[in-house]
Scaffold this motif. Structure first.
Motif, PDB file in Angstrom:
ATOM      1  N   LEU A  60       0.545  -0.813   0.387  1.00 27.11           N
ATOM      2  CA  LEU A  60       0.008   0.219  -0.239  1.00 27.11           C
ATOM      3  C   LEU A  60       0.343   0.994   0.041  1.00 27.11           C
ATOM      4  CD1 LEU A  60      -2.745  -1.380   2.671  1.00 27.11           C
ATOM      5  CD2 LEU A  60      -3.520  -0.865  -0.461  1.00 27.11           C
ATOM      6  N   GLY A  61       1.949   0.832  -0.031  1.00 29.29           N
ATOM      7  CA  GLY A  61       3.017   2.178  -0.144  1.00 29.29           C
ATOM      8  C   GLY A  61       3.076   3.230   1.469  1.00 29.29           C
ATOM      9  N   PHE A  62       3.324   2.222   2.133  1.00 29.81           N
ATOM     10  CA  PHE A  62       2.867   2.392   3.822  1.00 29.81           C
ATOM     11  C   PHE A  62       4.630   2.991   4.049  1.00 29.81           C
ATOM     12  CE2 PHE A  62      -1.686   2.839   5.840  1.00 29.81           C
ATOM     13  CZ  PHE A  62      -2.088   3.030   4.599  1.00 29.81           C
ATOM     14  N   THR A  63       5.184   3.716   3.903  1.00 27.27           N
ATOM     15  CA  THR A  63       6.985   3.352   3.769  1.00 27.27           C
ATOM     16  C   THR A  63       6.964   3.744   5.107  1.00 27.27           C
ATOM     17  OG1 THR A  63       7.275   6.163   3.346  1.00 27.27           O
ATOM     18  CG2 THR A  63       7.566   3.951   1.319  1.00 27.27           C
ATOM     19  N   GLU A  64       7.054   4.464   6.142  1.00 20.23           N
ATOM     20  CA  GLU A  64       7.211   4.237   7.430  1.00 20.23           C
ATOM     21  C   GLU A  64       7.049   3.531   8.295  1.00 20.23           C
ATOM     22  OE1 GLU A  64       5.469   7.595  11.360  1.00 20.23           O
ATOM     23  OE2 GLU A  64       7.422   8.221   9.458  1.00 20.23           O
ATOM     24  N   PHE A  65       5.837   2.884   7.763  1.00 17.30           N
ATOM     25  CA  PHE A  65       5.352   2.144   8.815  1.00 17.30           C
ATOM     26  C   PHE A  65       6.199   0.702   8.298  1.00 17.30           C
ATOM     27  CE2 PHE A  65       1.678  -1.011   8.687  1.00 17.30           C
ATOM     28  CZ  PHE A  65       1.546  -1.311  10.642  1.00 17.30           C
ATOM     29  N   LEU A  90       1.996   1.473  16.205  1.00 11.73           N
ATOM     30  CA  LEU A  90       0.922   1.588  16.495  1.00 11.73           C
ATOM     31  C   LEU A  90       0.678   3.289  15.738  1.00 11.73           C
ATOM     32  CD1 LEU A  90      -0.463   0.115  19.505  1.00 11.73           C
ATOM     33  CD2 LEU A  90      -0.592  -1.059  17.042  1.00 11.73           C
ATOM     34  N   ALA A  91       1.385   4.105  16.027  1.00 11.15           N
ATOM     35  CA  ALA A  91       0.946   5.501  15.993  1.00 11.15           C
ATOM     36  C   ALA A  91       1.547   5.698  13.994  1.00 11.15           C
ATOM     37  CB  ALA A  91       2.339   6.303  16.746  1.00 11.15           C
ATOM     38  N   SER A  92       2.240   5.190  13.555  1.00 11.65           N
ATOM     39  CA  SER A  92       3.040   5.415  12.346  1.00 11.65           C
ATOM     40  C   SER A  92       2.089   4.851  11.674  1.00 11.65           C
ATOM     41  CB  SER A  92       3.905   4.077  12.208  1.00 11.65           C
ATOM     42  OG  SER A  92       4.610   5.099  11.032  1.00 11.65           O
ATOM     43  N   PHE A  93       1.528   3.591  12.076  1.00  9.42           N
ATOM     44  CA  PHE A  93      -0.190   2.933  11.518  1.00  9.42           C
ATOM     45  C   PHE A  93      -0.987   4.265  11.344  1.00  9.42           C
ATOM     46  CE2 PHE A  93      -4.338   0.980  11.296  1.00  9.42           C
ATOM     47  CZ  PHE A  93      -4.194   0.933   9.397  1.00  9.42           C
ATOM     48  N   ASP A  94      -1.782   4.556  12.482  1.00  8.73           N
ATOM     49  CA  ASP A  94      -2.425   5.642  12.312  1.00  8.73           C
ATOM     50  C   ASP A  94      -2.239   6.874  11.437  1.00  8.73           C
ATOM     51  OD1 ASP A  94      -3.915   4.034  14.156  1.00  8.73           O
ATOM     52  OD2 ASP A  94      -3.429   4.855  15.715  1.00  8.73           O
ATOM     53  N   ALA A  95      -1.130   7.637  11.285  1.00  9.50           N
ATOM     54  CA  ALA A  95      -1.205   8.229  10.540  1.00  9.50           C
ATOM     55  C   ALA A  95      -0.749   8.220   9.350  1.00  9.50           C
ATOM     56  CB  ALA A  95       0.642   8.551  11.553  1.00  9.50           C
ATOM     57  N   SER A  96      -0.498   7.808   8.685  1.00  8.66           N
ATOM     58  CA  SER A  96      -0.457   5.720   7.402  1.00  8.66           C
ATOM     59  C   SER A  96      -1.479   5.986   7.252  1.00  8.66           C
ATOM     60  CB  SER A  96       0.639   4.980   7.359  1.00  8.66           C
ATOM     61  OG  SER A  96       2.221   5.417   7.654  1.00  8.66           O
ATOM     62  N   LYS A  97      -2.376   5.642   7.650  1.00  6.75           N
ATOM     63  CA  LYS A  97      -3.619   4.927   7.473  1.00  6.75           C
ATOM     64  C   LYS A  97      -4.425   6.360   7.219  1.00  6.75           C
ATOM     65  CE  LYS A  97      -8.121   3.279   8.290  1.00  6.75           C
ATOM     66  NZ  LYS A  97      -8.730   2.499   9.853  1.00  6.75           N
TER      67      LYS A  97
END
Length: 110
Positions: A60-65, A90-97
């Motif tokens: 999905l291109g969520f690079t940081e996560f 978890l914080a990175s996922f929330d921000a990435s989403k």
């Protein structure tokens, strides 16, 4: 945070209709694992969970996560699962989403 070029490539590879169907499935599968991590990670499964999250994140291109999941997976593989910064993941996922959803709405992956 989001590799929009990867998202555009994915959309082109699978087609608009399939993209619209697959993205929610990916998000749902990732969210299930994320929810279990929020409830308290099972350190005996953490390497496996982070590996699965990393793969979906890359698609999905969520690079940081993805990077954080990779680092956590590597620590877990070395027997250091307790040292993994699960709150940061978890914080990175929330921000990435949020960035992904907003970016799709703004047409960044068109």
């Amino acid at each position: 945070m989001i590799d929009w070029e990867r998202v555009s490539t994915l959309r082109a590879e699978i087609g608009e209709e399939d993209f619209e169907e697959i993205v929610p499935i990916f998000i749902e599968e990732v969210t299930e694992i994320i929810d279990s991590l929020r409830d308290g990670p099972d350190l005996s499964r953490l390497e496996e969970d982070l590996h699965a999250l990393k793969g979906s994140a890359l698609n999905l291109g969520f690079t940081e996560f993805s990077t954080l999941c990779h680092k956590g997976e590597a620590l877990s593989a070395k027997g250091k699962a307790a040292e993994v910064d699960v709150p940061a993941i978890l914080a990175s996922f929330d921000a990435s989403k949020a960035a992904f959803t907003s970016g799709l709405a703004d047409g960044q992956a068109a």
